[in-house]
Design an enzyme around this catalytic site. Structure first.
Site, PDB file in Angstrom:
ATOM      1  N   LYS A 178     -10.725  31.736  32.857  1.00 19.54           N
ATOM      2  CA  LYS A 178     -12.142  32.055  33.027  1.00 19.54           C
ATOM      3  C   LYS A 178     -12.559  32.901  31.830  1.00 19.54           C
ATOM      4  O   LYS A 178     -12.312  34.091  31.776  1.00 19.54           O
ATOM      5  CB  LYS A 178     -12.353  32.832  34.333  1.00 19.54           C
ATOM      6  CG  LYS A 178     -13.766  32.692  34.932  1.00 19.54           C
ATOM      7  CD  LYS A 178     -14.870  33.268  34.076  1.00 19.54           C
ATOM      8  CE  LYS A 178     -14.972  34.768  34.216  1.00 19.54           C
ATOM      9  NZ  LYS A 178     -16.130  35.328  33.422  1.00 19.54           N
ATOM     10  N   GLU A 199      -5.228  44.809  31.249  1.00 21.38           N
ATOM     11  CA  GLU A 199      -5.321  45.538  29.985  1.00 21.38           C
ATOM     12  C   GLU A 199      -6.775  45.946  29.867  1.00 21.38           C
ATOM     13  O   GLU A 199      -7.648  45.122  29.631  1.00 21.38           O
ATOM     14  CB  GLU A 199      -4.880  44.635  28.830  1.00 21.38           C
ATOM     15  CG  GLU A 199      -4.565  45.410  27.560  1.00 21.38           C
ATOM     16  CD  GLU A 199      -5.756  45.515  26.632  1.00 21.38           C
ATOM     17  OE1 GLU A 199      -6.453  46.565  26.710  1.00 21.38           O
ATOM     18  OE2 GLU A 199      -5.999  44.591  25.859  1.00 21.38           O
ATOM     19  N   GLU A 220     -15.832  55.515  26.742  1.00 24.19           N
ATOM     20  CA  GLU A 220     -15.512  54.454  25.795  1.00 24.19           C
ATOM     21  C   GLU A 220     -16.819  53.909  25.219  1.00 24.19           C
ATOM     22  O   GLU A 220     -17.630  53.318  25.933  1.00 24.19           O
ATOM     23  CB  GLU A 220     -14.725  53.343  26.480  1.00 24.19           C
ATOM     24  CG  GLU A 220     -14.214  52.293  25.509  1.00 24.19           C
ATOM     25  CD  GLU A 220     -13.358  51.241  26.182  1.00 24.19           C
ATOM     26  OE1 GLU A 220     -12.424  50.736  25.538  1.00 24.19           O
ATOM     27  OE2 GLU A 220     -13.629  50.908  27.354  1.00 24.19           O
ATOM     28  N   CYS A 226     -10.512  47.753  22.365  1.00 27.85           N
ATOM     29  CA  CYS A 226      -9.949  48.679  23.346  1.00 27.85           C
ATOM     30  C   CYS A 226      -9.001  49.669  22.687  1.00 27.85           C
ATOM     31  O   CYS A 226      -8.743  50.742  23.220  1.00 27.85           O
ATOM     32  CB  CYS A 226      -9.240  47.901  24.451  1.00 27.85           C
ATOM     33  SG  CYS A 226      -7.970  46.777  23.843  1.00 27.85           S
TER      34      CYS A 226
END
Length: 375
Positions: free
Chosen positions: A67, A143, A274, A177
């Site tokens: 997906k 992750e 973040e 990330c």
């Protein structure tokens, strides 16, 4: 099924276990083909992250449902065409584009799905784990986000540290990330580090991503663009010193000037959240004990970096930092042999290396009673 059969080994009756006249059973433990494994692929590295998951899953004999992120479906669809061209049997690799709340939720809740691998935000990772627990307790590897410390000691090679910290936070428009989004610099070299970092940022060429001379292209979409600018404004309001950037470029496109903040403190939003954009917050520290405590004072634990010429200091920091990966005198040094994954809210499980194979297998123990033999 694809089964990797390890050599049989006889039970050992030493170590204080009572000897008997019963025939010894033969034991075998092997990793077995496991399950249909859906992948939910991120938009920032749609090809790389897909291959990180596809390769070990296929090697272990699993069927896959992919997906892709709704922002970047074409990469996965093209991989699907190559899979078909290569002659994979129908149903081994399946590409299902769609939105997270519909296609993603359906996969996460489906009782016939036994394993999900997801790369993306911590918020969505929590929803996937929740769905897994409420459906069939499917295995999940995640992750997720990071707020990664980059620690520069006073004895570091300053040219190397400035360059690595710059590339570490601005690469891919800051949409990584692993971004070096909290730079801790030891006080004696702090002013010079900031000065050089600003020079690097001002030289970074922003423009057409199809132009080979361009260093930085646009952000992924309007939502991310607005979030970055809102966090930049929060840094200004909370007292950080804006050294350069801090604005959008023009009134067309989603381009943001490379931004550097100094005099950043740990309580500011740009030091805690973040950003996922071209923003470099630079903080100062006095000693190792202090910087270890501050670097670990986050819900994330994906990567970290240390710059120093002292091996004892490097190993002390590498051991103390709560991160799945620690780079010493380098940044984003990723290798297929080295496992990658996070601590804490940065996820669980590992990709790459031998550890990745374990995520796509189930271990089965088979015990067989052997016939009595007379000698």
């Amino acid at each position: 099924k694809f089964v990797l059969l390890f050599p049989f080994c006889l039970c050992d009756e030493r170590d204080g276990l009572r000897e008997t006249n019963l025939p010894r059973p033969a034991l075998s433990c092997w990793p077995e083909w496991a399950f249909p494994s859906p992948f939910e692929d991120p938009w920032n590295f749609p090809l790389l992250m897909l291959i990180w998951k596809m390769a070990p899953a296929l090697c272990c004999g699993n069927t896959l449902v992919v997906k892709p992120a709704e922002q970047t479906p074409l990469t996965s669809l093209y991989i699907g065409s190559l899979v078909k061209e290569a002659g994979f049997p129908p149903g081994v690799v399946n590409i299902v584009p769609g939105y997270g709340p519909t296609a993603g939720a359906a996969i996460s809740n489906h009782p016939d799905v036994d394993k999900i691998a997801f790369t993306g935000s911590t918020e969505v990772g929590k929803l996937i784990k929740e769905a897994a627990s409420k459906s069939n307790l499917k295995r999940v590897t995640l992750e997720l986000g990071g707020k990664n410390p980059c620690i520069v000691c006073a004895d570091a090679d300053l040219d190397l540290a400035v360059d690595c910290a710059h590339q570490g936070v601005f690469f891919n428009q800051g949409q990584c990330c692993t971004a070096a989004s909290r730079v801790f610099v030891e006080e004696p070299i702090y002013p010079e580090f900031v000065r050089r970092s600003v020079e690097y940022a001002k030289k970074r060429l922003v423009g057409d991503p199809f132009d080979a001379k361009t260093d930085q292209g646009p952000q992924i979409d309007q939502k991310q663009f607005n979030k970055i600018l809102e966090l930049i404004e929060s840094g200004k309001k909370e007292g950080a010193k804006l050294e350069c950037g801090g604005l959008a470029i023009g009134d067309q496109g989603l381009f943001i000037k490379p931004t550097v903040f100094s005099e950043v403190t740990d309580n500011m939003r740009i030091a805690k959240e973040e950003i996922f954009g071209p923003v470099q917050p630079i903080m100062k520290f006095k000693n190792l004990e202090e910087v270890i405590q501050r670097a670990n004072n986050t819900e994330y634990g994906l990567t970290a970096a240390v710059f120093t010429k002292n091996l004892d200091r490097a190993l002390t920091l590498a051991s103390a930092l709560q991160s799945g990966t620690v780079w010493v005198n380098c940044y984003t040094a990723l290798y297929a042999q080295a496992p990658f994954g996070g601590f804490k809210m940065s996820g669980n499980g590992r990709e790459l290396g031998e550890y990745a194979l374990a995520e796509y297998t189930e271990v089965k123990t088979v015990t067989i009673k052997l016939s009595q033999t007379t000698h």
